[in-house]
Design an enzyme around this catalytic site. Structure first.
Site, PDB file in Angstrom:
ATOM      1  N   GLU A 393      64.564  71.232 103.001  1.00 44.80           N
ATOM      2  CA  GLU A 393      65.002  72.002 104.162  1.00 44.80           C
ATOM      3  C   GLU A 393      65.498  73.387 103.764  1.00 44.80           C
ATOM      4  O   GLU A 393      65.329  74.350 104.522  1.00 44.80           O
ATOM      5  CB  GLU A 393      66.081  71.240 104.938  1.00 44.80           C
ATOM      6  N   HIS A 396      62.621  75.724 103.729  1.00 46.25           N
ATOM      7  CA  HIS A 396      62.347  76.255 105.066  1.00 46.25           C
ATOM      8  C   HIS A 396      63.324  77.375 105.413  1.00 46.25           C
ATOM      9  O   HIS A 396      62.937  78.432 105.925  1.00 46.25           O
ATOM     10  CB  HIS A 396      62.496  75.146 106.114  1.00 46.25           C
ATOM     11  N   HIS A 399      62.712  80.532 103.551  1.00 48.32           N
ATOM     12  CA  HIS A 399      61.532  81.163 104.125  1.00 48.32           C
ATOM     13  C   HIS A 399      61.937  81.983 105.352  1.00 48.32           C
ATOM     14  O   HIS A 399      61.567  83.146 105.509  1.00 48.32           O
ATOM     15  CB  HIS A 399      60.532  80.065 104.506  1.00 48.32           C
TER      16      HIS A 399
END
Length: 600
Positions: A393, A396, A399
């Site tokens: 996670e 993510h 990102h």
């Protein structure tokens, strides 16, 4: 027998382990003001109707206001959804989330003229506007995307109708969420410590990893008995969810629901078909691994409740969350000091909601709006697998952090096709770090098994889900009804194909379709498998090639939605338009199975 282990209430979780959602809104009153504001802005946006082709300046003004409206609406929706996810039983936040969804639908209705009107502007004139007005140049890719889907955009009146009913057509997802997260209960069992525990979404896989086979069996049976009791309601919910996909695709003149879903990412149908084809060609590797599993567990027959338990029993260890963060930092070290510094700031400033509580949404995710923190929901229980969830996670969220800093709002998101790469690169780097530093043969075997399981549950399992979605949508397109019996029969056949004769296909597993949330976002899960394949290649590049590969990868993280997913991944050195990355991933899986065989 020990004491009963109870799931904590939300107010029993220490503040430092909760996300700082108050950074989005100081209170619900501020949220209400944003909802009112954005509703008025959306109404006022109607003054641009019939004027988008008037001049470059008018078009730029419309684009800026459109961004402001959606950015504010996104923030309001994200906040309400996250507040609901903290405890799905709280009616106030159920109502706020419903209101936010209604608001999004109203905004879509008010602004539904936008795309059809853009398409009415002659292409030559539209690109002249872009050349004339510097502020419009960032929208070039967005306009390219709209023009690419020109054949599937309806008239302004028709788009308005679809926007008005979007609130209704999205209802099946909410219905499933209420059943799955708020209403369904799986009962209590006695765990391997002799303690009575309630089976929950959060601890289910942990119970299936118990080395006490009776615990695994009971958890498995309790889970599916609960879904069996809800099978007709869940089948009807999924049936209508699939019908919405099929009807929506027909209305927009797509050849099929799957092609409608792939169009948004500009993905060729061959990418989806190649994934299923290459995985099906390599199912013998799963059969081979399952036979190793059966032998190592010392059972005559392997059951579905035996497929998650680690083959090597390591000393029981509860990894404190703070220790998990240390492991995450060590794992991502090849990504460089700036990446680690940015990540540490996230851990320290309230990105993460760490522990399970009663009513909290199950699983894990990275979320947030363009102008908020890239928040993370976890249900951390202290297992090594939870450490991998943290690093996944965080991939993510990193990102999102890089993208939102680098890209304008319109390109501030990610396709799942690229998003899953960022999370899985992190996982791959951590696993390779742990394998490299394994202290002995036993630990190496344990980690190899864990890595193999990552491949199995991501590349093979998600492809099985993708194939199931292909089957269900094709059936509805032929006019069939997805009854509970039909769904269970088809899912059972597919499960038997993917596991082979080495595993007993317990009848309960046929109900697994009923508990998969991703099925309510059609043709989504295949991206986990393609992303895993791409990440396997990228992580190895970073380790083999060093600084240049790392720089290319960070450049990819900054790219957001500024181009089509396949093109973006080429920045990091992977071409997913071809089947080779899937084949390379299969070779990597085969290598891991062979290493495990050698050590057994």
């Amino acid at each position: 027998m020990g004491d009963e282990k109870k799931t904590r209430q939300r107010n029993e979780i220490p503040k430092e382990y909760k996300w700082k959602i108050e950074d989005m809104y100081a209170g619900d009153e501020e949220w209400e003001k944003d909802c009112a504001k954005v509703q008025e802005l959306a109404k006022d946006f109607g003054r641009f109707s019939g004027r988008l082709g008037e001049s470059a300046a008018t078009l730029l003004s419309a684009m800026k206001e459109r961004d402001e409206i959606w950015q504010t609406a996104e923030r309001a929706f994200v906040y309400s959804r996250m507040k609901r996810d903290e405890d799905n039983r709280v009616s106030k936040y159920q109502a706020m989330c419903d209101k936010a969804q209604s608001l999004m639908a109203k905004i879509s209705t008010e602004m539904s003229f936008f795309t059809p009107e853009i398409l009415e502007i002659p292409e030559e004139k539209l690109f002249q506007f872009i050349d004339q007005e510097e502020g419009l140049q960032i929208y070039r890719h967005m306009f390219d995307e709209i023009l690419r889907e020109k054949a599937h955009i309806l008239s302004a009146e028709e788009e308005n109708i679809l926007a008005q009913i979007s609130e209704v057509t999205s209802a099946t997802n909410d219905i499933f969420s209420m059943i799955n997260d708020a209403d369904i209960r799986f009962g209590k069992i006695v765990d391997e410590d002799g303690d009575q525990v309630e089976v929950t979404h959060g601890n289910y896989i942990g119970l299936l990893q118990s080395h006490d086979r009776e615990v695994r069996k009971e958890a498995f049976e309790h889970m599916y008995e609960a879904y069996e009791k809800q099978k007709n309601t869940l089948a009807a919910t999924y049936n209508y969810n699939t019908k919405v996909d099929v009807v929506s695709a027909r209305i927009r003149k797509y050849p099929s629901a799957i092609q409608a879903a792939l169009m948004g990412d500009n993905i060729d149908l061959a990418v989806y078909d190649n994934l299923i084809s290459v995985v099906n060609e390599n199912l013998d590797l799963i059969y081979r691994y399952m036979e190793i599993r059966r032998k190592m567990l010392g059972v005559d027959q392997l059951h579905m409740y035996d497929v998650y338990v680690p083959l090597v029993e390591m000393p029981k260890e509860n990894i404190p969350y703070e220790k998990a963060l240390e492991m995450v930092r060590e794992g991502v070290a090849p990504l460089g000091g700036e990446y680690i510094q940015r990540m540490n700031k996230g851990f320290e400033s309230g990105w993460v909601d760490v522990y399970e509580n009663e009513g909290k949404t199950s699983g894990a995710y990275s979320f947030g709006s363009y102008d908020s923190m890239p928040y993370m929901l976890l249900n951390y229980t202290g297992r090594l697998q939870d450490v991998f969830t943290v690093i996944h996670e965080m991939g993510h969220s990193m990102h999102s952090s890089y993208t939102r800093e680098e890209q304008p709002f319109i390109y501030g998101g990610h396709s799942i096709f690229t998003a899953e790469v960022a999370s899985t690169v992190n996982e791959s780097l951590l696993m390779k770090h742990l394998l490299k530093n394994a202290k002995d043969k036993k630990e190496k075997m344990y980690l190899l098994n864990l890595y193999i399981e990552e491949f199995r549950t991501t590349l093979f399992r998600q492809t099985m889900f993708a194939e199931f979605e292909q089957i269900t949508h094709a059936a509805v397109e032929k006019g069939e009804v997805l009854t509970a019996e039909w769904l269970s029969e088809e899912y059972g056949k597919l499960n038997r194909k993917y596991f082979g004769d080495a595993v007993v296909s317990d009848p309960q597993i046929s109900m697994e379709w009923a508990r998969i949330p991703h099925f309510y976002n059609a043709f989504y899960v295949y991206k986990y498998a393609t992303g895993y394949s791409a990440a396997t290649a990228i992580s190895q590049k970073i380790l083999d090639e060093g600084e240049q590969a790392r720089e290319n990868y960070i450049r990819f993280l900054k790219s957001g939605d500024s181009d089509y997913p396949v093109e973006l991944l080429k920045i990091a050195g992977v071409d997913m338009s071809r089947p080779e990355p899937i084949r390379q991933a299969m070779e990597a899986f085969k290598n891991l199975v062979e290493q495990l065989e050698e050590l057994v």
